[in-house]
Design a protein around this motif. Structure first.
Motif, PDB file in Angstrom:
ATOM      1  N   THR A 242       0.862  -1.177   0.000  1.00  0.00           N
ATOM      2  CA  THR A 242       0.000   0.000   0.000  1.00  0.00           C
ATOM      3  C   THR A 242       0.894   1.221   0.000  1.00  0.00           C
ATOM      4  OG1 THR A 242      -1.641  -1.195   1.281  1.00  0.00           O
ATOM      5  CG2 THR A 242      -1.819   1.198   1.260  1.00  0.00           C
ATOM      6  N   PRO A 243       0.669   2.133  -0.938  1.00  0.00           N
ATOM      7  CA  PRO A 243       1.519   3.330  -0.964  1.00  0.00           C
ATOM      8  C   PRO A 243       1.358   4.142   0.318  1.00  0.00           C
ATOM      9  CG  PRO A 243      -0.257   3.493  -2.601  1.00  0.00           C
ATOM     10  CD  PRO A 243      -0.361   2.152  -1.948  1.00  0.00           C
ATOM     11  N   ALA A 244       2.437   4.703   0.772  1.00  0.00           N
ATOM     12  CA  ALA A 244       2.388   5.557   1.963  1.00  0.00           C
ATOM     13  C   ALA A 244       1.642   6.835   1.611  1.00  0.00           C
ATOM     14  CB  ALA A 244       3.809   5.888   2.425  1.00  0.00           C
ATOM     15  N   PRO A 245       0.834   7.354   2.541  1.00  0.00           N
ATOM     16  CA  PRO A 245       0.138   8.608   2.256  1.00  0.00           C
ATOM     17  C   PRO A 245       1.142   9.728   2.066  1.00  0.00           C
ATOM     18  CG  PRO A 245      -0.206   7.932   4.545  1.00  0.00           C
ATOM     19  CD  PRO A 245       0.559   6.837   3.857  1.00  0.00           C
ATOM     20  N   SER A 246       0.787  10.682   1.214  1.00  0.00           N
ATOM     21  CA  SER A 246       1.687  11.792   0.939  1.00  0.00           C
ATOM     22  C   SER A 246       1.795  12.726   2.137  1.00  0.00           C
ATOM     23  CB  SER A 246       1.219  12.559  -0.294  1.00  0.00           C
ATOM     24  OG  SER A 246      -0.104  13.019  -0.098  1.00  0.00           O
ATOM     25  N   SER A 247       0.770  12.742   2.984  1.00  0.00           N
ATOM     26  CA  SER A 247       0.805  13.555   4.192  1.00  0.00           C
ATOM     27  C   SER A 247      -0.090  12.891   5.224  1.00  0.00           C
ATOM     28  CB  SER A 247       0.326  14.975   3.896  1.00  0.00           C
ATOM     29  OG  SER A 247      -1.028  14.952   3.499  1.00  0.00           O
ATOM     30  N   PRO A 248       0.165  13.161   6.493  1.00  0.00           N
ATOM     31  CA  PRO A 248      -0.683  12.548   7.514  1.00  0.00           C
ATOM     32  C   PRO A 248      -2.120  13.055   7.411  1.00  0.00           C
ATOM     33  CG  PRO A 248       0.887  14.083   8.497  1.00  0.00           C
ATOM     34  CD  PRO A 248       1.186  14.010   7.036  1.00  0.00           C
ATOM     35  N   VAL A 249      -3.047  12.231   7.883  1.00  0.00           N
ATOM     36  CA  VAL A 249      -4.448  12.634   7.906  1.00  0.00           C
ATOM     37  C   VAL A 249      -4.604  13.711   8.974  1.00  0.00           C
ATOM     38  CG1 VAL A 249      -6.794  11.875   8.409  1.00  0.00           C
ATOM     39  CG2 VAL A 249      -5.266  10.399   7.101  1.00  0.00           C
ATOM     40  N   ALA A 250      -5.131  14.832   8.578  1.00  0.00           N
ATOM     41  CA  ALA A 250      -5.345  15.933   9.512  1.00  0.00           C
ATOM     42  C   ALA A 250      -6.808  15.934   9.933  1.00  0.00           C
ATOM     43  CB  ALA A 250      -4.969  17.252   8.862  1.00  0.00           C
ATOM     44  N   THR A 251      -7.031  16.064  11.224  1.00  0.00           N
ATOM     45  CA  THR A 251      -8.378  15.989  11.787  1.00  0.00           C
ATOM     46  C   THR A 251      -8.801  17.336  12.346  1.00  0.00           C
ATOM     47  OG1 THR A 251      -8.033  13.675  12.372  1.00  0.00           O
ATOM     48  CG2 THR A 251      -9.809  14.824  13.525  1.00  0.00           C
ATOM     49  N   LEU A 252     -10.043  17.695  12.053  1.00  0.00           N
ATOM     50  CA  LEU A 252     -10.663  18.874  12.644  1.00  0.00           C
ATOM     51  C   LEU A 252     -11.818  18.404  13.514  1.00  0.00           C
ATOM     52  CD1 LEU A 252     -11.063  21.962  12.901  1.00  0.00           C
ATOM     53  CD2 LEU A 252     -12.603  21.807  10.934  1.00  0.00           C
TER      54      LEU A 252
ATOM     55  N   ASP B  93      -4.640  13.928  17.981  1.00  0.00           N
ATOM     56  CA  ASP B  93      -4.035  15.140  17.442  1.00  0.00           C
ATOM     57  C   ASP B  93      -5.048  15.767  16.490  1.00  0.00           C
ATOM     58  OD1 ASP B  93      -2.254  17.115  16.675  1.00  0.00           O
ATOM     59  OD2 ASP B  93      -1.231  15.837  15.212  1.00  0.00           O
ATOM     60  N   CYS B  94      -5.560  16.949  16.833  1.00  0.00           N
ATOM     61  CA  CYS B  94      -6.570  17.574  15.989  1.00  0.00           C
ATOM     62  C   CYS B  94      -6.599  19.080  16.205  1.00  0.00           C
ATOM     63  CB  CYS B  94      -7.953  16.987  16.283  1.00  0.00           C
ATOM     64  SG  CYS B  94      -8.558  17.283  17.954  1.00  0.00           S
ATOM     65  N   ASP B  95      -7.152  19.759  15.217  1.00  0.00           N
ATOM     66  CA  ASP B  95      -7.496  21.162  15.368  1.00  0.00           C
ATOM     67  C   ASP B  95      -8.918  21.202  15.909  1.00  0.00           C
ATOM     68  OD1 ASP B  95      -5.052  22.065  14.225  1.00  0.00           O
ATOM     69  OD2 ASP B  95      -5.866  21.711  12.225  1.00  0.00           O
ATOM     70  N   VAL B  96      -9.286  22.293  16.577  1.00  0.00           N
ATOM     71  CA  VAL B  96     -10.600  22.389  17.192  1.00  0.00           C
ATOM     72  C   VAL B  96     -11.270  23.696  16.779  1.00  0.00           C
ATOM     73  CG1 VAL B  96     -11.868  22.482  19.384  1.00  0.00           C
ATOM     74  CG2 VAL B  96      -9.844  21.028  19.180  1.00  0.00           C
ATOM     75  N   PHE B  97     -12.568  23.606  16.464  1.00  0.00           N
ATOM     76  CA  PHE B  97     -13.383  24.785  16.171  1.00  0.00           C
ATOM     77  C   PHE B  97     -14.685  24.650  16.939  1.00  0.00           C
ATOM     78  CE2 PHE B  97     -16.716  26.940  13.666  1.00  0.00           C
ATOM     79  CZ  PHE B  97     -16.203  28.225  13.663  1.00  0.00           C
ATOM     80  N   ARG B  98     -14.961  25.614  17.794  1.00  0.00           N
ATOM     81  CA  ARG B  98     -16.224  25.635  18.534  1.00  0.00           C
ATOM     82  C   ARG B  98     -17.210  26.510  17.784  1.00  0.00           C
ATOM     83  NH1 ARG B  98     -17.895  26.544  24.787  1.00  0.00           N
ATOM     84  NH2 ARG B  98     -20.103  26.766  24.343  1.00  0.00           N
TER      85      ARG B  98
END
Length: 164
Positions: free
Chosen positions: A6-16, A52-57
């Protein structure tokens, strides 16, 4: 026979992590109790502490009452009118995120209509969308159909409910 790698992802999955929560007088065990911090905010903070995530209220441009009965009445009016209550702040740039965790209370068996405002105005196209909710008696309620019917272009994934 070998299995192709499986190809490695080009960037990590970013979570909001996006959430709406209302402190104040809330339904609880057939009565009422007053919360300094809303139940969904508590759950959002627990999730935030684990990933690990960004947060928006999400904050309503016209704040909901801190009293239960006026909030219920407003919510019924918004649901009956298919309203899209305004959000106070500019929406986050979702181009940096592959996954969106979207949290709210359940009001009258579904997320509050301000969640439709967010889901329709944010660009969820191609994003994995994971709803999470807090509730007193209804579990996830109509959460899945609520988001599915908005046709946001996001990939709706299994939701998480927590009794409050």
């Amino acid at each position: 026979m070998t299995t192709p790698a499986t190809p490695a992802p080009s960037s990590p999955v970013a979570t909001l992590l996006v959430y709406f929560s209302r402190p104040g007088e809330n339904y609880w065990n057939g009565g009422r109790r007053t919360l300094d911090v809303g139940n969904t905010e508590i759950l959002a903070n627990l999730i935030r502490d684990q990933i690990d995530c960004d947060v928006f209220r999400i904050e309503a441009a016209e704040a909901y009452s801190d009293r239960y009965d006026p909030t219920v009445a407003r919510n019924v009016d918004e649901q009956n009118g298919d309203a899209r209550p305004a959000i106070a702040d500019a929406l986050p740039d979702l181009s940096l995120h592959d996954r969106v965790l979207i949290g709210s209370p359940i009001w009258n068996v579904q997320p509050p209509m301000i969640m439709a405002t967010f889901a329709e105005r944010a660009d969820l196209t191609g994003k994995d969308v994971y709803p999470f909710v807090t509730y007193a008696v209804s579990g996830l309620g109509n959460t899945e159909s609520f988001y599915r019917e908005l046709n946001t272009g996001g990939r709706l994934r299994d939701g998480l409910g927590r009794v409050s």
